[in-house]
Motif scaffolding. Structure first.
Motif, mmCIF file in Angstrom:
data_model
loop_
_atom_site.group_PDB
_atom_site.id
_atom_site.type_symbol
_atom_site.label_atom_id
_atom_site.label_comp_id
_atom_site.label_asym_id
_atom_site.label_seq_id
_atom_site.Cartn_x
_atom_site.Cartn_y
_atom_site.Cartn_z
ATOM 1 N N THR A 147 0.940 -0.868 -0.033
ATOM 2 C CA THR A 147 0.012 -0.109 0.120
ATOM 3 C C THR A 147 0.945 1.332 0.061
ATOM 4 O O THR A 147 2.158 1.379 0.328
ATOM 5 C CB THR A 147 -0.756 -0.158 1.304
ATOM 6 N N PRO A 148 0.421 2.259 -0.342
ATOM 7 C CA PRO A 148 0.835 3.527 -0.669
ATOM 8 C C PRO A 148 0.903 4.575 0.705
ATOM 9 O O PRO A 148 0.100 4.273 1.697
ATOM 10 C CB PRO A 148 0.226 4.319 -1.774
ATOM 11 N N PHE A 149 1.572 5.540 0.614
ATOM 12 C CA PHE A 149 1.804 6.551 1.917
ATOM 13 C C PHE A 149 0.599 7.406 1.988
ATOM 14 O O PHE A 149 0.253 7.705 3.235
ATOM 15 C CB PHE A 149 3.122 7.346 1.735
ATOM 16 N N ASN A 150 -0.159 7.460 1.030
ATOM 17 C CA ASN A 150 -1.028 8.779 1.054
ATOM 18 C C ASN A 150 -2.535 8.329 1.808
ATOM 19 O O ASN A 150 -3.013 9.203 1.981
ATOM 20 C CB ASN A 150 -1.285 9.407 -0.419
ATOM 21 N N LYS A 173 2.257 -4.980 3.593
ATOM 22 C CA LYS A 173 3.328 -4.456 3.530
ATOM 23 C C LYS A 173 2.954 -3.033 3.031
ATOM 24 O O LYS A 173 2.901 -2.545 2.007
ATOM 25 C CB LYS A 173 4.276 -4.954 2.162
ATOM 26 N N GLU A 176 6.774 2.596 3.820
ATOM 27 C CA GLU A 176 7.525 2.872 4.698
ATOM 28 C C GLU A 176 7.549 4.065 5.319
ATOM 29 O O GLU A 176 8.540 4.527 6.243
ATOM 30 C CB GLU A 176 9.026 2.402 4.287
ATOM 31 N N ARG A 177 6.820 4.983 4.623
ATOM 32 C CA ARG A 177 6.985 6.613 4.982
ATOM 33 C C ARG A 177 5.924 6.953 6.316
ATOM 34 O O ARG A 177 6.076 7.816 6.830
ATOM 35 C CB ARG A 177 6.531 7.465 3.890
ATOM 36 N N PHE A 223 -2.193 -4.270 -4.747
ATOM 37 C CA PHE A 223 -1.290 -3.105 -4.793
ATOM 38 C C PHE A 223 -1.907 -1.904 -5.181
ATOM 39 O O PHE A 223 -2.816 -1.697 -5.857
ATOM 40 C CB PHE A 223 -0.069 -3.376 -5.875
ATOM 41 N N VAL A 224 -1.628 -0.858 -4.271
ATOM 42 C CA VAL A 224 -1.720 0.526 -4.838
ATOM 43 C C VAL A 224 -0.600 1.276 -4.652
ATOM 44 O O VAL A 224 0.165 1.256 -3.511
ATOM 45 C CB VAL A 224 -2.825 1.102 -3.779
ATOM 46 N N GLY A 225 -0.468 2.245 -5.806
ATOM 47 C CA GLY A 225 0.882 2.820 -5.634
ATOM 48 C C GLY A 225 1.040 3.766 -6.928
ATOM 49 O O GLY A 225 0.041 4.000 -7.754
ATOM 50 N N SER A 226 2.448 4.121 -7.233
ATOM 51 C CA SER A 226 2.437 4.829 -8.630
ATOM 52 C C SER A 226 2.137 3.895 -9.618
ATOM 53 O O SER A 226 2.473 2.811 -9.330
ATOM 54 C CB SER A 226 3.695 5.407 -8.459
ATOM 55 N N GLY A 248 -2.871 2.550 -9.928
ATOM 56 C CA GLY A 248 -1.772 3.173 -10.038
ATOM 57 C C GLY A 248 -2.179 4.698 -9.983
ATOM 58 O O GLY A 248 -3.123 5.147 -9.249
ATOM 59 N N CYS A 281 -4.958 10.104 -4.985
ATOM 60 C CA CYS A 281 -5.285 9.637 -6.361
ATOM 61 C C CYS A 281 -6.429 9.991 -7.062
ATOM 62 O O CYS A 281 -6.726 9.980 -7.981
ATOM 63 C CB CYS A 281 -5.152 8.219 -6.520
ATOM 64 N N GLU A 384 1.866 12.920 -13.424
ATOM 65 C CA GLU A 384 1.151 13.257 -12.314
ATOM 66 C C GLU A 384 2.144 13.882 -11.182
ATOM 67 O O GLU A 384 3.344 13.511 -10.980
ATOM 68 C CB GLU A 384 0.814 12.036 -11.473
ATOM 69 N N PHE A 451 -14.071 0.500 -6.412
ATOM 70 C CA PHE A 451 -13.153 1.431 -6.843
ATOM 71 C C PHE A 451 -11.944 0.907 -7.574
ATOM 72 O O PHE A 451 -11.471 -0.097 -7.330
ATOM 73 C CB PHE A 451 -12.359 1.850 -5.296
HETATM 74 P P1 NAD Z 1 4.803 4.110 -4.600
HETATM 75 O O1 NAD Z 1 4.607 3.564 -5.927
HETATM 76 O O2 NAD Z 1 6.190 5.077 -4.464
HETATM 77 O O3 NAD Z 1 4.923 3.201 -3.201
HETATM 78 C C1 NAD Z 1 3.603 2.226 -3.333
HETATM 79 C C2 NAD Z 1 4.085 0.977 -2.608
HETATM 80 O O4 NAD Z 1 5.064 0.335 -3.349
HETATM 81 C C3 NAD Z 1 4.912 1.134 -1.432
HETATM 82 O O5 NAD Z 1 4.537 0.118 -0.364
HETATM 83 C C4 NAD Z 1 6.176 1.036 -1.523
HETATM 84 O O6 NAD Z 1 7.186 0.660 -0.487
HETATM 85 C C5 NAD Z 1 6.515 0.123 -2.514
HETATM 86 N N1 NAD Z 1 7.662 0.293 -3.780
HETATM 87 C C6 NAD Z 1 8.006 1.480 -3.891
HETATM 88 N N2 NAD Z 1 9.144 1.569 -4.948
HETATM 89 C C7 NAD Z 1 9.097 0.183 -5.093
HETATM 90 C C8 NAD Z 1 9.921 -0.754 -5.915
HETATM 91 N N3 NAD Z 1 10.750 0.166 -6.630
HETATM 92 N N4 NAD Z 1 9.728 -1.965 -6.131
HETATM 93 C C9 NAD Z 1 8.930 -2.534 -5.246
HETATM 94 N N5 NAD Z 1 7.944 -1.793 -4.389
HETATM 95 C C10 NAD Z 1 8.281 -0.284 -4.146
HETATM 96 O O7 NAD Z 1 3.670 4.978 -4.101
HETATM 97 P P2 NAD Z 1 3.417 6.226 -3.178
HETATM 98 O O8 NAD Z 1 4.397 7.234 -3.469
HETATM 99 O O9 NAD Z 1 3.413 5.576 -1.627
HETATM 100 O O10 NAD Z 1 1.984 6.840 -3.197
HETATM 101 C C11 NAD Z 1 1.565 7.628 -4.036
HETATM 102 C C12 NAD Z 1 1.033 7.149 -5.694
HETATM 103 O O11 NAD Z 1 -0.221 6.077 -5.337
HETATM 104 C C13 NAD Z 1 0.499 8.050 -6.474
HETATM 105 O O12 NAD Z 1 1.027 7.592 -7.886
HETATM 106 C C14 NAD Z 1 -1.020 7.940 -6.383
HETATM 107 O O13 NAD Z 1 -1.817 8.281 -7.337
HETATM 108 C C15 NAD Z 1 -1.133 6.333 -6.383
HETATM 109 N N6 NAD Z 1 -2.474 6.076 -5.601
HETATM 110 C C16 NAD Z 1 -3.300 5.311 -6.192
HETATM 111 C C17 NAD Z 1 -4.477 4.849 -5.947
HETATM 112 C C18 NAD Z 1 -5.675 4.220 -6.475
HETATM 113 O O14 NAD Z 1 -6.340 3.700 -6.189
HETATM 114 N N7 NAD Z 1 -5.678 4.289 -8.109
HETATM 115 C C19 NAD Z 1 -4.870 5.296 -4.489
HETATM 116 C C20 NAD Z 1 -3.779 5.914 -3.585
HETATM 117 C C21 NAD Z 1 -2.472 6.230 -4.351
#
Ligand code: NAD
Length: 499
Positions: A147-150, A173, A176-177, A223-226, A248, A281, A384, A451
């Motif tokens: 999961t992501p930080f936000n 997992k 880490e922020r 997974f949720v993140g970039s 993403g 996001c 973004e 969602f």
């Molecule tokens: P991030 O991609 O940096 O991190 C997300 C997760 O991936 C974290 O747990 C992190 O530890 C892990 N991670 C980071 N780098 C990695 C790597 N190289 N290899 C494997 N794992 C890795 O995202 P963030 O900065 O924490 O969150 C912001 C992003 O999340 C924005 O792009 C935002 O749009 C997106 N987001 C999307 C949604 C959605 O539902 N679409 C919701 C919330 C946030």
């Protein structure tokens, strides 16, 4: 200095990898804690633990599993202030916004109380002569969430609540922020009656993520993140035969039609563009007024509102609009985009770069920024930014505005502001984006809907929470039974049909 621990098997355990990451207070810039970064061995031990605990949990009847969620919801309410404070201290968002983060997760826990109903299978009596057919939904085993930080409360809950109530064991997992709230949530699940080993929080970075993606006992990954990491996790997880869903990044557009209520549209843009410092996001990052006159009226009302945004640390009270960005790195990245926008020729109508928070000079604060006359080729439009920066792209016609949103690589959320039902219906029908708001700027579906974004905002075929989550975290088994005669009649060599 706080030492954050993993939460494995119902208790806190110190990291043993020797690797840690700093956790900052974004308002002051101080390191307030160290979080351990798990090694593959630590992760493997947690997975083994979860695997051993899962069968007994899956054997509990679904009502008993739902009762854990019921109690969890009560405990979340009890600890709301404590959770919100911990969340704001590491993330930087305001306390009311932190409570929103918790509540949107809590609502998914509430939905999961309906698990006994949602997990019911199908039954056809007399599907053939003496034959009944039924299907059951069984848990997958051990599953994981990254999961992501936000949204450090909401998104972990979107993942682990449905997974666990379906009878799976879960490895979380988190980012880490801001790792403290996920630990607190796991502790509350234990207090609510969850057996040890069913919810484990393993902190870490790429090493832990890769360990999850490669481990043969992890059956599914959410997974949720970039977007680049989402795509990586999806590709590697799928290549290893896992069920994977990854959500993403985003670039959410809001069309403002000439007939829109401009005061309502401006209110919506201020909240959706700058709330949580734009670190959402579903934030609106592109405003698309349709027609020159609409654009001029919008800018006239919007500009003073952006100039008047109230920025403060979460400790300053509840009336701030937003706080600092999450890390120095995030602040530097957002500043880089603002500089690039100016260089590329956009008009920086409100420049928040010089904003200083008195008494918090080392915090990661940035004032609200507003760009006008942004064009499709600029990096501030294409990428973004994830900061308090709104871009206005002027469209001459509705079709041009629609095409803009449809051509963007991201497809998370979108909105249209209009009084015209025909335009709204046409927009909702034709747009190629997963979540649509009509006079609603942040159309985050409620817990009992699902969602998920389209295009490069989502990888996989099922959405988060709602009925899709129950599909994602279970697999269907279909049983055909024949009672009591016929089986001894001899072998059948052609494929059985029900005719
Ligand atoms: P991030 O991609 O940096 O991190 C997300 C997760 O991936 C974290 O747990 C992190 O530890 C892990 N991670 C980071 N780098 C990695 C790597 N190289 N290899 C494997 N794992 C890795 O995202 P963030 O900065 O924490 O969150 C912001 C992003 O999340 C924005 O792009 C935002 O749009 C997106 N987001 C999307 C949604 C959605 O539902 N679409 C919701 C919330 C946030």
């Amino acid at each position: 200095m706080d030492e954050i621990k993993h939460y494995i098997g119902g208790k806190y355990v110190s990291g043993t990898s020797g690797r840690t990451a700093d956790v900052y207070n974004p308002a002051t810039g101080e390191v307030q804690a160290k979080v351990p970064l798990a090694s593959a061995d630590e992760l493997n031990a947690a997975i083994a633990n979860a695997k051993a605990a899962q069968p007994l949990w899956a054997a509990q009847n679904p009502q008993k599993r739902a009762r854990v969620m019921m109690e969890f919801v009560r405990l979340l309410h009890r600890d709301m202030d404590k959770l919100a404070e911990a969340l704001s201290r590491e993330h930087g968002k305001t306390i009311p916004d932190a409570k929103g983060d918790i509540i949107r997760g809590l609502e998914v826990a509430e939905f999961c109380i309906g698990a006994p109903h949602l997990l019911k299978g199908e039954f056809s009596e007399g599907a053939g002569p003496g034959i009944d057919m039924h299907s059951v939904k069984q848990p997958l085993g051990v599953v994981a969430g990254i999961t992501p930080f936000n949204f450090p409360a909401m998104i972990p809950m979107w993942k682990f609540c449905p997974a666990i109530v379906c009878g799976n064991a879960f490895i979380l997992k988190p980012s880490e922020r801001d790792p403290s709230v996920p630990n607190m949530l796991a502790e509350l699940m234990s207090e609510a009656g969850l057996p040890d080993g069913i919810l484990n929080v393993v902190h870490g970075d790429k090493e832990a993520v890769d360990g999850i993606l490669d481990h043969e006992d992890i059956m599914a990954v959410g997974f949720v993140g970039s977007t680049p990491i989402a795509e990586y996790v999806y590709t590697r997880g799928c290549a290893n035969g896992k069920r994977v869903q990854c959500f993403g990044g985003a670039k959410n557009h809001m069309l403002i039609m000439p007939d829109a209520d401009m005061d309502q549209a401006v209110d919506a843009l201020i909240g959706a563009g700058y709330g949580a410092a734009g670190e959402r996001c579903m934030a609106v990052s592109v405003a698309v007024p349709v027609g020159e006159d609409t654009a001029n009226r919008l800018m006239e009302k919007l500009t003073p509102r952006v100039e008047a945004l109230k920025i403060a640390p979460y400790t300053a009270g509840d009336d701030a609009d937003f706080g600092p960005l999450v890390t120095k790195e995030a602040e530097t990245r957002v500043r880089g985009y603002i500089d690039a926008g100016v260089k590329e020729g956009a008009d920086l109508v409100v420049d928040g770069r010089d904003f200083k928070m008195q008494g918090y000079e080392n915090g990661y604060f940035l004032g609200g920024c507003l760009f006008d006359n942004v064009t499709k080729d600029m990096s501030i439009y294409k990428e973004e930014i994830f900061g308090p920066v709104l871009s206005v792209v002027r469209a001459q016609t509705y079709e041009e505005g629609l095409d803009l949103a449809m051509s963007h690589e991201y497809g998370n959320g979108v909105a249209i502001f209009t009084r015209d039902g025909d335009a709204a219906r046409d927009f909702a029908s034709r747009i190629n984006i997963g979540m649509v708001g009509i006079n609603v700027p942040i159309p985050v579906p409620l817990a009992y809907y699902t969602f998920g974004g389209w295009k490069r905002s989502g990888f996989g075929d099922l959405n988060q929470h709602g009925p899709d989550a129950f599909k994602f975290y279970t697999r269907t088994k279909t049983i055909t039974s024949r009672w009591p005669s016929g089986i001894k009649d001899g072998a059948e060599f052609s494929i059985p049909t029900m005719g």
